[in-house]
Design an enzyme around this catalytic site. Structure first.
Site, PDB file in Angstrom:
ATOM      1  CG  LEU A   1     106.367 -57.209 -63.220  1.00 41.20           C
ATOM      2  CD1 LEU A   1     107.079 -55.895 -63.643  1.00 41.20           C
ATOM      3  CD2 LEU A   1     106.486 -57.355 -61.951  1.00 41.20           C
ATOM      4  CG  ASP A   2     101.254 -55.506 -58.487  1.00 41.46           C
ATOM      5  OD1 ASP A   2     101.380 -54.495 -58.571  1.00 41.46           O
ATOM      6  OD2 ASP A   2     101.262 -56.542 -57.309  1.00 41.46           O
ATOM      7  CD  GLU A   3      96.824 -49.631 -62.143  1.00 40.05           C
ATOM      8  OE1 GLU A   3      96.351 -48.648 -62.410  1.00 40.05           O
ATOM      9  OE2 GLU A   3      96.076 -50.435 -61.385  1.00 40.05           O
ATOM     10  CE  LYS A   4      97.746 -49.818 -55.298  1.00 39.59           C
ATOM     11  NZ  LYS A   4      97.032 -49.662 -54.337  1.00 39.59           N
ATOM     12  CB  SER A   5     104.991 -54.360 -58.989  1.00 32.96           C
ATOM     13  OG  SER A   5     104.739 -54.749 -57.850  1.00 32.96           O
TER      14      SER A   5
END
Length: 196
Positions: free
Chosen positions: A52-56
């Site tokens: 999951l990317d950092e902002k997810s």
């Protein structure tokens, strides 16, 4: 349905917003970042199953079993996301998302595969957002469920932007048969096996 049970260790976590889906970095640029190893004393050899990317935020599976990780990362396992989008998403936009939309990926155009999409009625029962999200005084927002069996980098965000409704918050709620249920930010649950 496939069960994985072995001498390996498996974890289900709620990855918080602002964390990278990795355990450490030697990069000077990432020294100030948050890593999964800060959430729990994980065993040696642990790896995230997908990312999951950092902002997810939301459901992330961790395991010491590379074979199981490879299976789940294959296109056989569906993943469901709840996306809060900017604006009151239209039926037309949902139909476009279902059919597949064109996004950019690795400098090229990519047509997403058909997928399951529907608008959620109201706000889903999720932990309070860590990041600041603008409120309805600045215009409406809405929530959609998007279920994919592919996972290009930042795909859901790119898809909702392509139909004119940028994502403000993104939460993965399901991987195969494993659901986030009532987990909260930074929760870590060790399980005997994964049934996906």
């Amino acid at each position: 349905m496939e069960a994985f049970k072995s001498e390996h260790r498996h974890f289900i976590i709620y990855k918080p917003y602002g964390y990278l889906s990795q355990f450490y970095s030697n990069s000077k640029q990432q020294k100030a970042k948050n890593f999964l190893g800060e959430l729990y004393d994980f065993p040696e050899g642990i790896m995230p199953v997908g990312r999951l990317d950092e902002k997810s935020e939301g459901l992330l599976l961790l395991t010491t079993d590379g074979q199981m990780s490879n299976f789940i990362n294959s296109k056989k396992v569906e993943k469901e996301y709840y996306a809060q989008v900017d604006g009151d998403i239209t039926k037309e936009a949902i139909e476009d998302l279902k059919k597949g939309v064109e996004i950019g990926f690795e400098g090229r155009k990519y047509q997403t595969k058909p997928c399951e999409v529907f608008k959620l009625e109201g706000v889903p029962n999720l932990p309070k957002a860590i990041q600041k999200i603008r409120d309805d005084r600045h215009g409406p927002t809405s929530w959609v469920s998007i279920t994919l069996n592919e996972g290009k980098f930042r795909q859901v965000r790119k898809m909702t932007s392509a139909v004119g409704f940028p994502t403000l918050r993104l939460v993965r709620v399901k991987v195969g048969l494993i659901h986030l249920n009532n987990m909260r930010n930074a929760d870590v649950i060790e399980v005997d096996d994964f049934i996906v």
